[in-house]
Design an enzyme around this catalytic site. Sequence first.
Site, PDB file in Angstrom:
ATOM      1  NE  ARG A  34      -2.930  -1.648   3.137  1.00 50.24           N
ATOM      2  CZ  ARG A  34      -3.377  -2.905   3.159  1.00 50.24           C
ATOM      3  NH1 ARG A  34      -4.110  -3.366   2.172  1.00 50.24           N
ATOM      4  NH2 ARG A  34      -3.103  -3.686   4.176  1.00 50.24           N
ATOM      5  CB  VAL A  35       3.282   2.924   1.792  1.00 49.82           C
ATOM      6  CG1 VAL A  35       2.110   3.382   2.596  1.00 49.82           C
ATOM      7  CG2 VAL A  35       4.037   1.834   2.491  1.00 49.82           C
TER       8      VAL A  35
END
Length: 579
Positions: A436-437
């Site tokens: 997600r990052v």
Amino acid sequence: MQGIIKGKTPPTAEQIHKLESYFGQKYGTEVTISWEDDPSIISGFTLEIGSSVYDWSLKGRFSQLKEKLEGLLSVQGQIIPLIREAVTDWTPEVFAEELGTVITVGDGIATVSGLDHAAYGEILVFPSGVRGMVQDLKKDQIGCILFGDEQSIEQGDVVRRTGRMAGVPAGDGFIGRVIDALGSPIDGKGPIKADAYQPIEAAAPGIIDRQPVNTPMETGLIAIDSMFPIGRGQRELIIGDRQTGKTTIALDTMLNQKGKGVICIYVAIGQKASSVAQMVETLRRHDALEYSIIVNASASDPAPLQYIAPYAGCAIGEYFMNKGKDVLIIYDDLSKHAIAYRALSLLLERSPGREAYPGDVFYLHSRLLERAARLSDERGGGSMTALPIVETQAGDVSAYIPTNIISITDGQIFLESDLFFSGQRPAVNVGISVSRVGRDAQTKAMKAATGTIRLDLAQYREMEIFTQFSSDLDDSTKRQLVYGQGLMQLLKQDQNHPLTQYEQVTMLIVALNHITSEIPISQITAFNKELLKYIDTQAPYIRHEIEKTGDLSDENREQILRLARDFLERVKEGSSQLG
Ligand code: ATP
Ligand code: MG
């Protein structure tokens, strides 16, 4: 209220009267004090009143001195100046020491009564020298997990508080070593010089102390770096059934940190001692042990040690992170950690919750993983990247521990048995893995090279399912299938062979431009290998530029494609051989 004075010589009536009125005022009730003969107290006396013991005896002073010296001896190498300091600083003082009594002992746990002021996480000392940690506070007794041989503890033994929270020693000396969950070396290479004592439970850095994750933590695995990139300070879960290559991904990531200034910490929880030994040997063979620390609480270690091992590893990681270093920490695996914690909790008589795990197991893991961070420049800019591993049963990610840890982490690499056994290794399921990052942490070159790979693979998977029933396929569908198979082949990688950024970028560009679609699937791996050599001889500056700048210029991209087409022609003509 009753008080007992113990000693060799009885106090005078006047002394007793003074003490009675002093404690009467202190506790606000009438206090009567009696005397008892105790020849073990060489000189002076002790006074037991309520849960407190006031120690004016020689014995008490000695144990006070001993405790202080013991604390110092753990910081080896600096003994002489520290002892001198301690001795000059030390004024023998009258102190109240709280003592407790062992009620029961067994299964790595002791219940103790009387230590009214003991705190959660505090270290207690038993007469045999065994240490334990307060893990459970009840109204009139505490539960304590034991870090040593429980056979040496008996019912009725006296327990002392230390006032110190559980911690591990840390320092540069730990790099390259194998230690147990308490920080003691277990590799037979002698004692380790510690520079600090780190509490195993520490608050995670706050928002202000952090900065965004934007530097890559490369795994060296094309299947991960291209689609699910991990950034320094991120928490990425590696999840899959047993024997799907989870540990291998973590190990390859450690091998890939060579020369990148990252300190790797591998925490083995409940693993077989032989697999850990094998892992250490692989690290050593690839010169990766010299920047790694192994914390081992193996399956044969008692549950308390397996329970604190990840916290100990994390505390050591924090020591380096706070010094501005980049740390990679692997928890292998948290399912076994949860099981160890469940065993402890049940023995401490906490009622089980969902799937028989104690209710606070979520909090247990979240406060561990929250401690991974990329610190702000004011805090030194260090980072700790966490790769927790979780084992699933028959791919069930909706079980309690997997769902918990999926929700705590910033993404997961999902490994699948079917892929693994069909030879697709690493067996990353591209459809349901996420990071997600990490995308922010990809270099420009990598971003440019990966293009539409995820989408192409998704299309391929769909098409593969629909076309398996039809025999006559049109040319364009056939081409799509061949291209997809080529991409899947590209993602296959031998263990212990991490690829550099440049190698991955080159192979991705070549595959995504359908160049490798023109050779048989079985030859793709060999083709890529020879092609990289060819480009290195024809245009070595490309490797250099990508590695140095992390960027891919349009000219270099064109040059890679041109050289790849040249090489493809040579292979087709037979003037270049594939090994
Ligand atoms: P466990 O559940 O026992 O912890 P695991 O999921 O950690 O297993 P590994 O121990 O990493 O799995 O790998 C299982 C086996 O597969 C090992 O023998 C390993 O050598 C092999 N293996 C893993 N990855 C690869 C790969 N990319 N290529 C070839 N073999 C591999
Ligand atoms: Mg494993």
